[in-house]
Design an enzyme around this catalytic site. Structure first.
Site, mmCIF file in Angstrom:
data_model
loop_
_atom_site.group_PDB
_atom_site.id
_atom_site.type_symbol
_atom_site.label_atom_id
_atom_site.label_comp_id
_atom_site.label_asym_id
_atom_site.label_seq_id
_atom_site.Cartn_x
_atom_site.Cartn_y
_atom_site.Cartn_z
ATOM 1 N N GLU A 157 -25.679 -18.435 -11.058
ATOM 2 C CA GLU A 157 -24.768 -19.579 -11.169
ATOM 3 C C GLU A 157 -23.565 -19.248 -10.304
ATOM 4 O O GLU A 157 -22.789 -18.352 -10.627
ATOM 5 C CB GLU A 157 -24.349 -19.791 -12.625
ATOM 6 C CG GLU A 157 -25.488 -20.368 -13.445
ATOM 7 C CD GLU A 157 -25.121 -20.565 -14.895
ATOM 8 O OE1 GLU A 157 -26.058 -20.731 -15.689
ATOM 9 O OE2 GLU A 157 -23.922 -20.540 -15.220
ATOM 10 N N CYS B 202 -16.195 -23.484 -12.352
ATOM 11 C CA CYS B 202 -17.208 -23.709 -11.313
ATOM 12 C C CYS B 202 -17.549 -25.184 -11.178
ATOM 13 O O CYS B 202 -17.865 -25.660 -10.102
ATOM 14 C CB CYS B 202 -18.453 -22.906 -11.616
ATOM 15 S SG CYS B 202 -19.115 -23.259 -13.247
ATOM 16 N N LYS C 20 -22.290 -6.273 -17.825
ATOM 17 C CA LYS C 20 -21.175 -5.796 -16.995
ATOM 18 C C LYS C 20 -20.201 -6.961 -16.834
ATOM 19 O O LYS C 20 -20.429 -7.868 -16.035
ATOM 20 C CB LYS C 20 -21.715 -5.350 -15.631
ATOM 21 C CG LYS C 20 -20.917 -4.246 -14.936
ATOM 22 C CD LYS C 20 -19.501 -4.595 -14.610
ATOM 23 C CE LYS C 20 -19.319 -5.437 -13.374
ATOM 24 N NZ LYS C 20 -17.924 -5.898 -13.190
ATOM 25 N N GLU D 241 -14.298 -23.236 -1.504
ATOM 26 C CA GLU D 241 -13.943 -23.210 -2.925
ATOM 27 C C GLU D 241 -12.598 -22.507 -3.098
ATOM 28 O O GLU D 241 -12.461 -21.338 -2.747
ATOM 29 C CB GLU D 241 -15.020 -22.460 -3.724
ATOM 30 C CG GLU D 241 -14.779 -22.504 -5.216
ATOM 31 C CD GLU D 241 -15.780 -21.688 -6.022
ATOM 32 O OE1 GLU D 241 -16.077 -20.542 -5.632
ATOM 33 O OE2 GLU D 241 -16.266 -22.199 -7.040
HETATM 34 P P1 NAD Z 1 -17.328 -12.421 -8.331
HETATM 35 O O1 NAD Z 1 -18.595 -12.780 -7.666
HETATM 36 O O2 NAD Z 1 -16.265 -11.765 -7.541
HETATM 37 O O3 NAD Z 1 -17.587 -11.436 -9.575
HETATM 38 C C1 NAD Z 1 -18.473 -11.774 -10.625
HETATM 39 C C2 NAD Z 1 -19.030 -10.503 -11.227
HETATM 40 O O4 NAD Z 1 -19.840 -9.842 -10.256
HETATM 41 C C3 NAD Z 1 -17.968 -9.483 -11.659
HETATM 42 O O5 NAD Z 1 -18.371 -8.899 -12.877
HETATM 43 C C4 NAD Z 1 -18.006 -8.470 -10.532
HETATM 44 O O6 NAD Z 1 -17.589 -7.184 -10.921
HETATM 45 C C5 NAD Z 1 -19.482 -8.473 -10.183
HETATM 46 N N1 NAD Z 1 -19.812 -7.989 -8.835
HETATM 47 C C6 NAD Z 1 -19.053 -8.040 -7.712
HETATM 48 N N2 NAD Z 1 -19.720 -7.468 -6.676
HETATM 49 C C7 NAD Z 1 -20.921 -7.075 -7.152
HETATM 50 C C8 NAD Z 1 -22.053 -6.436 -6.568
HETATM 51 N N3 NAD Z 1 -22.072 -6.081 -5.276
HETATM 52 N N4 NAD Z 1 -23.108 -6.178 -7.346
HETATM 53 C C9 NAD Z 1 -23.111 -6.531 -8.649
HETATM 54 N N5 NAD Z 1 -22.075 -7.108 -9.255
HETATM 55 C C10 NAD Z 1 -20.987 -7.396 -8.517
HETATM 56 O O7 NAD Z 1 -16.806 -13.762 -8.998
HETATM 57 P P2 NAD Z 1 -15.427 -14.004 -9.776
HETATM 58 O O8 NAD Z 1 -14.339 -14.058 -8.769
HETATM 59 O O9 NAD Z 1 -15.345 -13.044 -10.924
HETATM 60 O O10 NAD Z 1 -15.690 -15.456 -10.409
HETATM 61 C C11 NAD Z 1 -15.399 -16.657 -9.759
HETATM 62 C C12 NAD Z 1 -16.645 -17.257 -9.138
HETATM 63 O O11 NAD Z 1 -17.634 -17.501 -10.140
HETATM 64 C C13 NAD Z 1 -16.392 -18.602 -8.491
HETATM 65 O O12 NAD Z 1 -17.039 -18.666 -7.238
HETATM 66 C C14 NAD Z 1 -17.030 -19.587 -9.457
HETATM 67 O O13 NAD Z 1 -17.415 -20.819 -8.903
HETATM 68 C C15 NAD Z 1 -18.182 -18.803 -9.967
HETATM 69 N N6 NAD Z 1 -18.667 -19.346 -11.239
HETATM 70 C C16 NAD Z 1 -19.833 -20.080 -11.250
HETATM 71 C C17 NAD Z 1 -20.291 -20.653 -12.430
HETATM 72 C C18 NAD Z 1 -21.537 -21.512 -12.438
HETATM 73 O O14 NAD Z 1 -22.023 -21.819 -13.508
HETATM 74 N N7 NAD Z 1 -22.071 -21.916 -11.298
HETATM 75 C C19 NAD Z 1 -19.585 -20.454 -13.607
HETATM 76 C C20 NAD Z 1 -18.413 -19.699 -13.567
HETATM 77 C C21 NAD Z 1 -17.975 -19.140 -12.372
#
Ligand code: NAD
Length: 502
Positions: free
Chosen positions: A265, A299, A190, A396
């Site tokens: 992550e 991230c 997804k 963040e």
């Molecule tokens: P997000 O958490 O909003 O979304 C990530 C994914 O989760 C999307 O596909 C979204 O549709 C899905 N999602 C949202 N709510 C959900 C739920 N209730 N159940 C299941 N899936 C759900 O994150 P974002 O805004 O897309 O990405 C940015 C974030 O990702 C930042 O906080 C960043 O630090 C983090 N990130 C972390 C790493 C790492 O390796 N630690 C790497 C890249 C990004």
């Protein structure tokens, strides 16, 4: 060097198919529209419509999970050598289509070509690295015990869900999907709703390379319906998730009833600590690169600069001068260093922190402004004079936004560095070896680089502590997540067995 006009023409030819057909799910090798209708995706460059995207419901996720379950036994039983060959074919196909992937990624996410062209090739490397590990993935250990011989082996856990964010989505997805496939798991992916293009390309590349139907299934849609349904599905044995910390917490709750194994992550507020004895020219390059590359939507970005008081003013001067020269522009322009932010909602969030920083009394030394009126461009931003408790020092922002805090000595630097909810990475600049050892021992982070920017090494562990994650990726850590370890003990003789009721 290819110019912007040529790249735009190439992009247009790649986008034509998306404009015509939209993006639909790919389940069990078939194109399947989502049963919840569709939503539109726009480019952050000029907010223009790219195409429509399937909006999936729990019913679509169920179809995909069933396909992954049906495909699992044959895929898990395939000899590792054959899986390895197939995954290398996928890597070859990624390389062959790397320009198309990078062009679509730039347009979909706003990331600059200079980084995305490399990210596409890195994705192929992810497949090759884990492909090579596939033949040995099931191997375990032999452990001697008195009168017993223990043998361990590993088996793929089953169909897994992979949920990815919108920052560098293609590379990040392969970082999860490649080890899952290499270990013998089948996958339902997804992708993030803001960046659906290259997930579709990856699913097609895998299908066309000969990956059996049902082994990788793509389900588009929103987190609250498609994502949630995936984390709750009983046939999905584990969830590999990359995204925000608060989403990770929701997923843990959603997966509780089906006892999901999770790997997270999550977010970061990573410190880069610069001591007065460091190589300050190299430190300056690394500080700038690690917050402004990838639009700061990274991230592992070093979003908190902790700089020793004695050198702070000179360092800030040089920093501000360089930041003002960073080239913000069209992501497909070869000269561009920073592109537009992914979406209006994210742009609004980043801009809100400019207001917050000013209200908190920090000094905006560079940037903090919108550029142009069509896309979501923000000028690279530097706040100095921040204190550790300010929101711009704790939360963040996930954009080209650096918060600088000064410190007197090592103890204070460590207190500030550790004084946040997150613990993903830390970057340390000092030429005092003993201090580097002592400081890195005490720093609360999953990954630390000393006198370096973030240089990724695939066999090394990747992951965070505190609110930055659960579990580790990379090398054999990835296989441990996607596989179950089994121990079988063989009696070597006639040891005494207690005879109850005899
Ligand atoms: P997000 O958490 O909003 O979304 C990530 C994914 O989760 C999307 O596909 C979204 O549709 C899905 N999602 C949202 N709510 C959900 C739920 N209730 N159940 C299941 N899936 C759900 O994150 P974002 O805004 O897309 O990405 C940015 C974030 O990702 C930042 O906080 C960043 O630090 C983090 N990130 C972390 C790493 C790492 O390796 N630690 C790497 C890249 C990004």
């Amino acid at each position: 060097m290819t110019d912007l006009a040529t790249r735009l023409a190439q992009l247009d030819s790649h986008l034509a198919r998306f404009r015509d057909a939209g993006i639909v799910n790919l389940i069990n090798g078939q194109d399947v529209p989502g049963s919840g209708g569709s939503f539109d995706t726009h480019s952050p460059v000029d907010n223009s419509l790219i195409c429509s995207v399937s909006r999936s419901t729990a019913a679509d996720v169920d179809t995909a999970a069933r396909a992954a379950k049906a495909a699992f036994p044959a895929w898990a039983a395939m000899p590792g050598k054959e899986r390895k060959a197939l995954l290398h074919k996928i890597a070859d196909a990624i390389v062959a289509r790397a320009d198309e992937i990078a062009l679509c990624e730039c347009w979909d996410t706003g990331q600059a070509w200079r980084f995305m062209s490399k990210a596409a090739l890195r994705a192929a490397e992810n497949f090759r690295y884990f492909a090579d590990m596939a033949p040995g993935a099931r191997d375990g250990q032999t452990l001697q015990a008195p009168g017993q011989l223990n043998m361990t082996s590993r088996n793929p856990i089953g169909p897994v869900g992979v949920i990815t964010p919108w920052n560098t989505p293609f590379m990040l997805s392969t970082w999860k999907i490649a080890p899952a496939l290499a270990s013998g798991c089948t996958v339902v992916h997804k992708p993030a709703e803001f960046s659906p293009l290259t997930a579709r390309l990856l699913a097609e590349i895998c299908r066309d390379a000969g990956l059996p139907d049902g082994v990788l299934n793509l389900v588009n849609g929103f987190g609250e319906d498609a994502g949630k349904a995936l984390t709750e599905h009983p046939d999905i044995k584990a969830i590999a998730f990359v995204g925000e910390s608060k989403t990770g917490s929701m997923i843990m709750k959603q997966g509780a009833d089906t006892l999901k194994r999770v790997h997270f992550e999550l977010g970061g507020k990573n410190p880069v600590i610069v001591f007065e004895d460091a190589d300050l020219e190299r430190a300056l390059d690394a500080v700038i690169f690690m917050i402004y590359s990838l639009n700061g939507e990274r991230c592992t970005s070093s979003s908190r600069l902790l700089v020793q008081e004695s050198i702070a003013e000179e360092f800030h001067e040089k920093l501000a001068a360089r930041i003002k020269r960073i080239k913000v522009g069209h992501p497909l322009d070869p000269a561009t260093e920073v592109g537009p932010l992914i979406h209006k909602t994210h742009f609004d969030k980043v801009m809100s922190y400019v207001g917050i920083g000013k209200d908190e009394g920090a000094v905006c030394r560079a940037g903090g402004e919108r550029l142009g009126d069509k896309g979501w461009f923000v000028t690279p931003t530097l706040f100095t004079g921040a204190t550790p408790d300010m929101r711009i020092a704790q939360e963040e922002v996930f954009g080209p936004f650096l918060t600088s805090i000064t410190f007197k000595d090592e103890d204070e630097a460590l207190r500030i560095a550790n004084g946040v909810a997150y613990g993903l990475t830390g970057y340390l600049w000092t030429n005092d070896l003993t201090r580097a050892l002592r400081f890195s021992e005490a720093l609360e982070a999953g990954m630390i680089w000393v006198n370096s920017d973030n240089v990724r090494h695939l066999p090394s562990p990747f992951g965070g502590v505190k609110a930055s994650g659960v579990g580790r990726d990379g090398g054999d850590w990835s296989f441990d997540f996607y596989m179950e370890t089994k121990n079988t003990a063989f009696a070597l003789g006639q040891h005494k067995i207690q005879r109850l009721g005899a």
